[in-house]
Design a protein around this motif. Structure first.
Motif, PDB file in Angstrom:
ATOM      1  N   LYS A   2       2.978   2.196  -3.924  1.00  0.00           N
ATOM      2  CA  LYS A   2       2.416   2.461  -2.602  1.00  0.00           C
ATOM      3  C   LYS A   2       1.671   1.221  -2.109  1.00  0.00           C
ATOM      4  O   LYS A   2       0.714   0.770  -2.752  1.00  0.00           O
ATOM      5  N   ASN A  42       9.493   1.668  -2.874  1.00  0.00           N
ATOM      6  CA  ASN A  42       8.160   1.475  -2.287  1.00  0.00           C
ATOM      7  C   ASN A  42       7.893   2.493  -1.184  1.00  0.00           C
ATOM      8  O   ASN A  42       8.809   2.906  -0.469  1.00  0.00           O
ATOM      9  N   GLU A  43       6.635   2.843  -1.041  1.00  0.00           N
ATOM     10  CA  GLU A  43       6.164   3.602   0.109  1.00  0.00           C
ATOM     11  C   GLU A  43       5.217   2.692   0.890  1.00  0.00           C
ATOM     12  O   GLU A  43       4.242   2.187   0.327  1.00  0.00           O
ATOM     13  N   PHE A  45       2.607   1.810   4.050  1.00  0.00           N
ATOM     14  CA  PHE A  45       1.619   2.375   4.962  1.00  0.00           C
ATOM     15  C   PHE A  45       0.961   1.231   5.728  1.00  0.00           C
ATOM     16  O   PHE A  45       0.866   0.105   5.225  1.00  0.00           O
ATOM     17  N   ASP A  66       4.878   4.598   7.007  1.00  0.00           N
ATOM     18  CA  ASP A  66       4.264   5.910   7.203  1.00  0.00           C
ATOM     19  C   ASP A  66       3.312   5.809   8.395  1.00  0.00           C
ATOM     20  O   ASP A  66       2.500   4.884   8.480  1.00  0.00           O
ATOM     21  N   PHE A 110      -3.294   3.979  -3.576  1.00  0.00           N
ATOM     22  CA  PHE A 110      -2.499   2.774  -3.326  1.00  0.00           C
ATOM     23  C   PHE A 110      -2.496   1.846  -4.531  1.00  0.00           C
ATOM     24  O   PHE A 110      -3.487   1.715  -5.255  1.00  0.00           O
TER      25      PHE A 110
END
Length: 280
Positions: A2, A42-43, A45, A66, A110
């Motif tokens: 993250k 991966n995410e 933000f 996101d 994160f």
């Protein structure tokens, strides 16, 4: 993994050797590069702001992140950047930005956080301390315009950041160019300033040197080590965004591989690719 990005979005008007052009800017460059490099696992933000008048320029990139922390405001900062071949670029701001909202975010989730002080008012020292207290994530911090307070005319002027040692205590990877680096305390020599910041808690210092290349400082066996890579010569007067691309590239490679030398080389190469894109 993250990954969180933090920084203001700005809408840029460029005057490059007196020729005008327009572009999304600010954290946009970091976000664009991270999105290009990111793998499927991966995410992503982002904490930033946008407005209705210019969002069409930003959303092709921001829509890949996101959207939980995107904030709509009446107007994001508008920046006129005067660029020429002979001196540090001049920046004049309109639409003074409001601080980014970080109070209600769970930073513990994160793995890595990139914080780019695009306007210098993105967050405050207490916000950085709060983030650091809530996460063990690698925190990358680009000094950027924190080094250039705004005067009454909206122009940014370099000035020593008197309390930067407190920032340093909450940063893992620090990036600045040479002019910004000179604002990080009262020192006569580059090495002295780098050693002081490392002693305060910074693990890695990235010092970009424009067309010459970039240098990294870090601890190894209780000594301050440094390593420099020269950049290839690319004929392009408009280097806006290069520092952001460099930082994002180093950040992403380092959090994946934890190799300082490889990450510096990777960042130099990706920045050269970015400059070639701008030429074409």
């Amino acid at each position: 993994m993250k990954i969180l990005l933090i920084g203001h979005s700005v809408f840029d008007t460029f005057l490059v050797n007196e020729k005008a052009s327009y572009s999304p800017g600010g954290i946009y460059y970091s976000a664009r590069q991270i999105q290009k490099l990111s793998s499927y696992d991966n995410e992503l933000f982002i904490i930033t702001q946008f407005d209705n008048n210019t969002k069409e320029f930003f959303m092709p990139v921001y829509s890949q992140f996101d959207s939980s922390f995107l904030e709509e405001v009446s107007a994001i900062p508008s920046v006129k950047l005067v660029v020429n071949d002979l001196e540090e670029r001049k920046e004049v701001y309109c639409n003074f930005p409001s601080k980014l909202k970080t109070e209600k975010i769970d930073f513990s989730v994160f793995d890595a956080i990139l914080l780019n002080m695009i306007t210098g008012y993105d967050i405050e020292l207490d916000d950085l301390k709060y983030i650091r207290s809530k996460t063990s994530a690698i925190i990358f911090f680009d000094v950027h315009t924190l080094s250039r307070p705004m005067n009454e005319s909206g122009e940014r002027i370099f000035k020593i950041i008197e309390n930067f040692s407190e920032f340093a205590q909450n940063i893992d990877i620090l990036q600045s160019n040479e002019s910004e680096f000179n604002t990080l305390g009262h020192f006569d020599f580059e090495y002295e300033r780098a050693k002081f910041l490392l002693q305060k808690g910074v693990k890695i210092i990235l010092l970009t040197k424009g067309v010459l290349g970039a240098k990294v400082f870090f601890w190894k066996n209780d000594e301050v080590m440094s390593y420099f890579i020269a950049a290839k010569e690319i004929n392009n007067a408009n280097t806006v965004g290069c520092g952001d691309v460099f930082g994002a590239s180093f950040f992403y490679n380092y959090i994946r591989n934890k190799n300082v030398y490889q990450s510096l080389s990777f960042a130099i190469n990706k920045t050269e690719d970015f400059l070639k894109e701008k030429v074409n």
